[in-house]
Write a protein that holds these residues in place. Structure first.
Motif, short mmCIF file in Angstrom:
data_model
loop_
_atom_site.label_atom_id
_atom_site.label_comp_id
_atom_site.label_asym_id
_atom_site.label_seq_id
_atom_site.Cartn_x
_atom_site.Cartn_y
_atom_site.Cartn_z
N GLU A 501 130.17 115.62 29.76
CA GLU A 501 129.86 115.50 31.19
C GLU A 501 129.35 114.10 31.53
O GLU A 501 129.32 113.72 32.70
CB GLU A 501 128.78 116.52 31.57
N MET A 502 128.98 113.36 30.49
CA MET A 502 128.41 112.04 30.71
C MET A 502 129.30 111.18 31.61
O MET A 502 128.83 110.52 32.53
CB MET A 502 128.24 111.36 29.35
N LYS A 503 130.62 111.27 31.33
CA LYS A 503 131.54 110.39 32.08
C LYS A 503 131.69 110.82 33.54
O LYS A 503 132.28 110.11 34.34
CB LYS A 503 132.89 110.33 31.38
N HIS A 504 131.16 111.99 33.88
CA HIS A 504 131.27 112.47 35.27
C HIS A 504 130.05 112.08 36.11
O HIS A 504 129.83 112.67 37.16
CB HIS A 504 131.48 113.99 35.29
N GLY A 505 129.25 111.18 35.63
CA GLY A 505 128.10 110.77 36.44
C GLY A 505 127.04 110.03 35.67
O GLY A 505 126.83 108.82 35.89
N PRO A 506 126.39 110.68 34.68
CA PRO A 506 125.26 110.03 34.02
C PRO A 506 125.61 108.69 33.38
O PRO A 506 124.72 107.85 33.20
CB PRO A 506 124.84 111.04 32.94
N ILE A 507 126.87 108.46 33.08
CA ILE A 507 127.26 107.20 32.43
C ILE A 507 126.85 105.99 33.28
O ILE A 507 126.57 104.90 32.77
CB ILE A 507 128.78 107.20 32.12
N ALA A 508 126.74 106.22 34.59
CA ALA A 508 126.34 105.13 35.50
C ALA A 508 124.92 104.65 35.21
O ALA A 508 124.54 103.53 35.56
CB ALA A 508 126.45 105.62 36.95
N LEU A 509 124.12 105.50 34.57
CA LEU A 509 122.72 105.14 34.29
C LEU A 509 122.58 104.27 33.05
O LEU A 509 121.52 103.70 32.80
CB LEU A 509 121.90 106.42 34.06
N ILE A 510 123.63 104.23 32.23
CA ILE A 510 123.45 103.62 30.90
C ILE A 510 123.40 102.10 30.96
O ILE A 510 124.29 101.44 31.49
CB ILE A 510 124.58 104.08 29.94
N ASP A 511 122.33 101.56 30.39
CA ASP A 511 122.22 100.11 30.16
C ASP A 511 121.31 99.92 28.96
O ASP A 511 120.95 100.89 28.29
CB ASP A 511 121.69 99.39 31.42
N LYS A 512 120.92 98.72 28.67
CA LYS A 512 120.16 98.45 27.44
C LYS A 512 118.78 99.12 27.42
O LYS A 512 118.14 99.23 26.39
CB LYS A 512 120.03 96.93 27.22
N ASP A 513 118.33 99.55 28.59
CA ASP A 513 117.01 100.18 28.65
C ASP A 513 117.06 101.71 28.57
O ASP A 513 116.03 102.36 28.74
CB ASP A 513 116.30 99.78 29.96
N MET A 514 118.25 102.25 28.39
CA MET A 514 118.36 103.72 28.39
C MET A 514 118.53 104.27 26.96
O MET A 514 119.58 104.12 26.36
CB MET A 514 119.55 104.14 29.26
N PRO A 515 117.46 104.91 26.40
CA PRO A 515 117.66 105.56 25.11
C PRO A 515 118.40 106.89 25.30
O PRO A 515 118.09 107.65 26.23
CB PRO A 515 116.23 105.82 24.62
N ILE A 516 119.36 107.14 24.42
CA ILE A 516 120.14 108.38 24.54
C ILE A 516 120.11 109.09 23.19
O ILE A 516 120.53 108.54 22.17
CB ILE A 516 121.59 108.06 24.95
N VAL A 517 119.57 110.29 23.21
CA VAL A 517 119.50 111.08 21.99
C VAL A 517 120.78 111.89 21.92
O VAL A 517 121.07 112.69 22.83
CB VAL A 517 118.26 112.02 22.02
N VAL A 518 121.56 111.68 20.87
CA VAL A 518 122.84 112.38 20.76
C VAL A 518 122.80 113.30 19.53
O VAL A 518 122.54 112.83 18.42
CB VAL A 518 124.02 111.39 20.60
#
Ligand code: M6R
Length: 608
Positions: A501-518
């Motif tokens: 679902e990331m590509k349907h919206g949240p991907i817009a938030l991603i930059d160097k300051d965004m930690p993402i737990v996968v």
């Protein structure tokens, strides 16, 4: 969990036992009681609710004596009522027993004793033990206790007194903690050092299958097979605060570490090896209905809702029954479609959540069958359900739910197997799931040993304002739970998403300051998760991956990799959630937050 204290010496037993019980309050309890021997007679006072109520009663009653036992009860068998409060007695009221743990074969023993003319006054498993000891009693209390314990399956920490042996306490342990504390001309037994610390720092840890006979100035420790054992007296250096939390800084951390044990307790006595299924006594009332159900609706709030989502995946995967998972607060107002063939499962740790309770009321008006999955015995939800399953996880003190969550998932898995085996699940599949389930507690222990490396990662990211948590399949609900834990205790904004679902919206938030737990375990969607990680890295996001041991591909891609042991897909949530609980915990500690009582939150949400 329940607490025990026993005292023999020169001082007034009642006062010492009462102050000991107060020291055990932090463990959570619903009722308490004290029994002492005086003039070859046992006197007893019990109360439901706070120890202050017991104290009030004791002010009106003298309860003399220099020997006695006391107990704080957290209900497992039978609601928190006066009749179920410990100590329990044999028929002649000559023997009193305080017990922690669960007697698995109590129903069998109870029926046997009933045939011999024994009449029971409580619904507890413990009362069986008092009657059994009495049956074997021929003047020697320790011999009688030893004979009775040989018939017990399950766990116990017990303290026993008999008015015909007014100068000794017999105590024994298997699976539930018990210590002997050695004073000057006095001895104590307790489930927890906290209860005796203000009297002495000299203690002996009893091991499983050990039994102690305590007198005012001496003690003997033997195995329950009557072999002598030599024990070392240790000097404790902890202070009372450290002891209540078992040496952990916070209840939340203690409860995270208790999970190998709480999951074991949720499984205890519930696995039917012969038929590769589960035995769930609380479902017997509607066992026939279970065969005919066409749909299951799970309703809950917060963490319990996340457990429900995992339950949906498990039940649909294993039992092939359609499941819907509903927020209780929505379900109650949206005129849900239910009928006699619908099973509504209400999940609630506290059993008191107002929205979940209201959802049950709504389901009842539509003739659905209600199953409660609660930790708190005798709670409103457990009483209002037609049948149910208790978690037996022990009380959870930290507001952020941890061990209750993994116990909820345990019980839901046992339910899925039960429903599946009633339908089409093969014995072979069920057997392999059960076999793997038994390895989960030791795999969690292995993850917990690595907590210092999680702490290092937590410290690097504790100043961030936003987190994303991603997972697929069984790992998606865990991603939601990881995000909720972080939000609750660190006040960092965090969102859980199905990774795709990331590509349907949240991907817009991603930059160097965004930690993402996968969560990227080696399962049927592993390759897809790898692509998701690539997408994050292409946008400079920081990836904290949870992967299976030996996974080198992930290590190359992610900024940090937390390794966990491999298990089968259906059991992944048990293992993947542990590092997420710890990450949230360490981040919150670093930010100086109030871990056990986060702002604006309550342990039990009894308002709409
Ligand atoms: O007692 P319940 O399980 O019904 O509580 C439901 C939620 O309030 C609870 O899970 C809440 O989300 C916790 N604080 C989560 O850690």
């Amino acid at each position: 969990m329940c607490g025990i204290i026993g005292y023999i010496g020169k001082r007034n037993a009642k006062e010492i036992l009462l102050s000991g019980l107060k020291r055990l309050e932090y463990r959570g309890y619903d009722s308490s009681g004290i029994a002492t021997i005086n003039d070859n007679h046992i006197s007893c006072t019990k109360s439901v609710g706070n120890i202050s109520k017991l104290e009030k009663k004791l002010k009106k009653k003298s309860l003399p004596g220099h020997i006695g036992i006391a107990h704080t009860r957290w209900a497992t068998h039978g609601a928190p009522l006066l009749k179920n409060t410990h100590p329990h007695f044999d028929q002649s009221r000559e023997i009193a027993v305080a017990h922690n743990g669960i007697i698995e074969n109590y129903d069998y023993l109870r029926k046997k004793l009933f045939k011999k003319g024994v009449r029971f006054l409580s619904d507890t498993d413990t009362e069986v033990l008092a009657h059994l000891i009495s049956q074997y009693y021929k003047g020697n209390l320790s011999d009688a206790v030893r004979s009775a314990l040989k018939l017990i399956e399950g766990t116990y920490g017990i303290a026993v007194i008999c008015c015909k042996n007014p100068n000794e306490i017999v105590a024994a342990k298997k699976g539930s903690p018990l210590i002997v504390a050695v004073g000057k001309n006095e001895m104590f037994v307790a489930s927890d050092i906290a209860a005796t610390l203000r009297h002495t720092k000299k203690i002996i840890h009893l091991e499983n299958d050990e039994m102690v006979v305590m007198r005012r100035n001496s003690f003997d420790i033997k195995t329950i097979h009557n072999k002598s054992v030599t024990k070392k007296i240790e000097e404790v250096s902890w202070n009372i605060d450290m002891i209540e939390k078992g040496g952990f800084e916070h209840f939340m951390l203690k409860e995270i570490h208790e999970q190998p044990e709480s999951i074991t307790n949720s499984m205890r006595g519930r696995i039917d090896e012969k038929h590769s299924t589960s035995k769930l006594g609380g479902l017997l009332v509607f066992e026939d209905k279970l065969k005919d159900i066409e749909k299951i609706v799970i309703t809950a709030c917060g963490t319990s809702w996340h457990a429900g989502l995992i339950g949906e995946y498990m039940i649909e995967d294993i039992a092939r029954i359609p499941v819907e998972v509903e927020y209780a607060s929505e379900f109650r107002y949206r005129n849900p479609i239910l009928n006699k063939q619908t099973l509504v499962i209400a999940i609630s740790q506290s059993g008191e959540t107002a929205d979940t309770l209201a959802a049950i009321h709504e389901a009842k008006t539509k003739n659905a069958t209600i199953m409660g999955i609660c930790n708190a015995v005798g709670s409103s939800i457990s009483r209002e359900s037609h049948g149910g399953i208790y978690l037996h996880a022990g009380p959870e003190i930290g507001v952020a739910s941890t061990k209750a969550f993994t116990s909820q998932v345990t019980v839901l898995l046992l339910l899925a197997l039960h429903l599946g085996r009633m339908r089409n699940t093969s014995k072979k599949r069920a057997k392999s799931i059960l076999k793997e389930l038994k390895t989960i507690p030791s795999k969690i222990k292995a993850i917990l040993k690595e907590e210092n490396s999680f702490k290092k990662i937590a410290n690097l990211y504790s100043n961030k304002n936003n987190f994303l948590y991603l997972g697929r399949g069984y790992n998606f609900p865990t991603a939601l739970e990881g995000a909720l834990k972080l939000k609750e205790i660190s006040y960092i904004h965090a969102e859980g998403y199905p990774a795709a679902e990331m590509k349907h919206g949240p991907i817009a938030l991603i930059d160097k300051d965004m930690p993402i737990v996968v969560i990227a375990t080696s399962d049927n969607v592993y390759d897809k998760i790898l692509s998701n990680i690539e997408e994050i890295k292409a946008r400079n996001g920081k990836v904290i991956a949870v992967a299976n041991k030996g996974d080198k591909k992930i290590k190359k891609l992610a900024d940090h990799t937390i390794y966990i042991p491999k298990t089968i897909d259906v059991l992944n949530p048990f293992l993947t959630v542990i590092p997420l609980q710890l990450l949230a915990y360490f981040i919150a500690v670093k930010r100086g937050c109030n871990i056990d009582q986060p702002r604006n939150l309550a342990k039990s949400v009894t308002v709409e």
